[in-house]
Design an enzyme around this catalytic site. Structure first.
Site, PDB file in Angstrom:
ATOM      1  NE  ARG A 115       3.355  -1.674  -2.012  1.00 13.42           N
ATOM      2  CZ  ARG A 115       3.440  -0.345  -2.133  1.00 13.42           C
ATOM      3  NH1 ARG A 115       4.304   0.189  -2.972  1.00 13.42           N
ATOM      4  NH2 ARG A 115       2.661   0.444  -1.413  1.00 13.42           N
ATOM      5  CB  SER A 116       5.703  -7.289  -7.182  1.00 16.84           C
ATOM      6  OG  SER A 116       5.081  -7.802  -8.342  1.00 16.84           O
TER       7      SER A 116
END
Length: 215
Positions: free
Chosen positions: A12-13
């Site tokens: 998700r980064s």
């Protein structure tokens, strides 16, 4: 002599995505092994993180990631779907999360095979590089194949061993924090953490001090 470093990373980064191709390039150019250590995003570990943060944090982050991508010449688009289901307006994280657990467990299964960095590289390009509905069709199958892996094998392992894989993922987070950081992407070399996509050159400098050579 081959040097070794650990890379702590999340699907998700966006900054993890922006850094990954440069980590891959390091392993191709230098006598370096990077051990991929997947962790769950803050949205899973601390669901109220976004609600607690400064109101400007999210807007600035979006502005910055697209600026960095443009500067580096890396394709970038809002993920469709987002690997974390979240109401961006309220910042609330949904209880039902259909993507992130399987993704991260498959990533850890890839790391068990020594191909975690390659899997992260290929899959993150789908998620953050503009592929709509990256979770459907054969997108992930082809990404896994490019990484030298079999997606169905990884998926079956993620389904059969969720608790074992989650324990390994939790251990990765604990090891990251023991090294002196908590966020991703963080490269750890000999116990020294280098956090962020803007610290790759400094990490390289440190490893070259320790004798890192080109292949």
């Amino acid at each position: 002599m081959t040097l070794s470093a650990d890379l702590y990373w999340s699907f998700r980064s966006p900054y993890s995505y922006l850094a990954t191709r440069r980590y891959v390039e390091l392993t191709e150019k230098y006598d370096l092994d990077i051990n991929q250590r997947f962790v769950y995003p803050l949205a899973i570990r601390e669901p109220d993180f976004f609600e607690r943060n400064h109101p400007n944090w999210l807007g600035y982050t979006f502005r910055d990631i697209f600026r960095v991508a443009q500067y580096l010449g890396i394709p970038m688009a809002p993920p469709n779907p987002d690997p974390i289901v979240q109401d961006i307006a309220t910042r609330k994280i949904a209880e039902d999360q259909p993507y992130i657990f399987e993704l991260t467990r498959m990533g850890q299964a890839a790391s068990r095979r020594g191909r975690g960095l390659q899997f992260a590289h290929e899959v993150s390009q789908l998620i953050w590089g503009g592929t709509a509905n990256w979770h459907e069709g054969d997108h992930l199958d082809q990404a896994a194949e490019r990484a030298g892996l079999d997606l169905q094998e990884l998926r079956a392992e993620a389904k059969a061993e969720p608790e074992q894989l989650d324990a390994e993922i939790a251990a990765n987070q604990e090891t990251l924090e023991a090294a002196g950081h908590w966020g991703v992407p963080t490269l750890v070399y000999q116990g020294e953490p280098f956090f962020g996509q803007d610290r790759i050159e400094i990490a390289l400098w440190r490893m070259q001090q320790e004798g890192l050579q080109e292949r």
